[in-house]
Design a protein around this motif. Structure first.
Motif, PDB file in Angstrom:
ATOM      1  N   ARG A   1       1.074  -1.113  -0.542  1.00 47.11           N
ATOM      2  CA  ARG A   1      -0.199  -0.092  -0.082  1.00 47.11           C
ATOM      3  C   ARG A   1       0.975   1.550   0.190  1.00 47.11           C
ATOM      4  NH1 ARG A   1       0.389  -3.294   4.636  1.00 47.11           N
ATOM      5  NH2 ARG A   1       0.615  -1.795   6.432  1.00 47.11           N
TER       6      ARG A   1
ATOM      7  N   LEU B   1      -7.908  -1.199  -1.641  1.00 48.20           N
ATOM      8  CA  LEU B   1      -8.565  -0.761  -0.838  1.00 48.20           C
ATOM      9  C   LEU B   1      -8.636   0.904  -1.366  1.00 48.20           C
ATOM     10  CD1 LEU B   1      -8.183  -2.196   2.045  1.00 48.20           C
ATOM     11  CD2 LEU B   1      -9.802  -2.174   0.931  1.00 48.20           C
TER      12      LEU B   1
ATOM     13  N   VAL C   1     -14.401   4.012   3.406  1.00 46.00           N
ATOM     14  CA  VAL C   1     -13.225   3.116   2.359  1.00 46.00           C
ATOM     15  C   VAL C   1     -13.759   2.445   0.896  1.00 46.00           C
ATOM     16  CG1 VAL C   1     -12.476   0.324   2.875  1.00 46.00           C
ATOM     17  CG2 VAL C   1     -12.758   1.871   4.775  1.00 46.00           C
TER      18      VAL C   1
ATOM     19  N   ARG D   1     -13.815  -0.310  -1.756  1.00 43.53           N
ATOM     20  CA  ARG D   1     -13.450  -1.442  -2.608  1.00 43.53           C
ATOM     21  C   ARG D   1     -13.406  -1.695  -3.915  1.00 43.53           C
ATOM     22  NH1 ARG D   1     -11.832  -6.184  -0.158  1.00 43.53           N
ATOM     23  NH2 ARG D   1     -12.568  -5.527   1.999  1.00 43.53           N
TER      24      ARG D   1
ATOM     25  N   THR E   1      -5.577  -5.636  -1.385  1.00 46.38           N
ATOM     26  CA  THR E   1      -5.672  -6.164  -0.237  1.00 46.38           C
ATOM     27  C   THR E   1      -4.801  -7.191   0.417  1.00 46.38           C
ATOM     28  OG1 THR E   1      -7.256  -8.438  -1.506  1.00 46.38           O
ATOM     29  CG2 THR E   1      -8.108  -5.962  -1.545  1.00 46.38           C
ATOM     30  N   GLU E   2      -5.355  -7.837   1.328  1.00 49.76           N
ATOM     31  CA  GLU E   2      -4.476  -8.833   1.891  1.00 49.76           C
ATOM     32  C   GLU E   2      -3.716 -10.610   1.257  1.00 49.76           C
ATOM     33  OE1 GLU E   2      -7.184  -9.502   4.820  1.00 49.76           O
ATOM     34  OE2 GLU E   2      -5.845  -8.208   6.682  1.00 49.76           O
TER      35      GLU E   2
ATOM     36  N   TYR F   1      -4.374  -0.729   7.819  1.00 56.54           N
ATOM     37  CA  TYR F   1      -4.665  -1.116   7.179  1.00 56.54           C
ATOM     38  C   TYR F   1      -6.079  -2.245   6.953  1.00 56.54           C
ATOM     39  CZ  TYR F   1      -3.358  -4.520   3.078  1.00 56.54           C
ATOM     40  OH  TYR F   1      -3.835  -5.014   2.444  1.00 56.54           O
ATOM     41  N   THR F   2      -5.702  -3.355   8.098  1.00 54.92           N
ATOM     42  CA  THR F   2      -6.790  -4.807   9.370  1.00 54.92           C
ATOM     43  C   THR F   2      -7.986  -3.464   8.993  1.00 54.92           C
ATOM     44  OG1 THR F   2      -4.969  -5.486   9.509  1.00 54.92           O
ATOM     45  CG2 THR F   2      -7.150  -5.913  10.705  1.00 54.92           C
TER      46      THR F   2
ATOM     47  N   HIS G   1     -10.408  -3.115   6.161  1.00 57.17           N
ATOM     48  CA  HIS G   1     -10.733  -4.871   5.221  1.00 57.17           C
ATOM     49  C   HIS G   1     -11.918  -4.869   5.830  1.00 57.17           C
ATOM     50  CE1 HIS G   1      -6.441  -5.062   3.478  1.00 57.17           C
ATOM     51  NE2 HIS G   1      -7.205  -5.799   3.153  1.00 57.17           N
ATOM     52  N   GLN G   2     -12.526  -4.511   7.733  1.00 56.94           N
ATOM     53  CA  GLN G   2     -12.817  -4.905   8.004  1.00 56.94           C
ATOM     54  C   GLN G   2     -14.708  -3.842   7.551  1.00 56.94           C
ATOM     55  OE1 GLN G   2     -11.623  -4.668  12.254  1.00 56.94           O
ATOM     56  NE2 GLN G   2     -10.517  -7.010  11.190  1.00 56.94           N
TER      57      GLN G   2
END
Length: 134
Positions: A47, A67, A75, A77, A97-98, A128-129, A132-133
């Motif tokens: 990133r 992202l 955020v 996506r 993404t991860e 960062y985590t 994603h949520q």
């Protein structure tokens, strides 16, 4: 017409990116144009750092999923075919993404000196985590 052959990709500097990111310049700001563009490839988990642009930035996704996140927590996506506009001065970051790569064409107009990008601190693993949520 000006035909430019394919340019070599260079690894993105650690001062601006976390993880493995590769940048292929597409267009330099040659007068009278002020447009700069590059193809940017993010490996999974890679990133940008937080940053902003004096005249804004357009991102057009060419491959993968990623992202785009603003400082106030929005955020997006994004996937191939999506285009995102980040207005002037908006602090944001973008990347893969991860588990997926992200490739996008980044476009900015120069304000005169440099490319108008202000690089800030790295995006933390927790930030960062959390993105994603959402």
């Amino acid at each position: 017409m000006d035909h430019t052959p394919v340019r070599n990709a260079v690894k993105g500097p650690e001062a601006a990116f976390t993880g493995d990111v590769y940048v292929t310049p597409l267009k330099a700001a040659t007068e009278p144009s002020r447009l700069i563009s590059a193809l940017v490839r993010f490996t999974p988990g890679a990133r940008t750092h937080w940053h902003s642009h004096a005249l804004g930035q357009t991102l057009h996704v060419t491959e993968g999923v990623g992202l785009v996140v603003t400082r106030d927590g929005d955020v997006a996506r994004v996937r191939a075919g999506d285009t995102v506009w980040c207005p002037p001065g908006e602090e944001h970051w973008h990347g893969g993404t991860e588990g997926t790569v992200l490739c996008h064409i980044a476009m900015v107009e120069t304000p005169g000196d440099g490319d108008g990008t202000t690089w800030l601190e790295p995006v933390t693993d927790d930030q960062y985590t959390a993105a994603h949520q959402q």
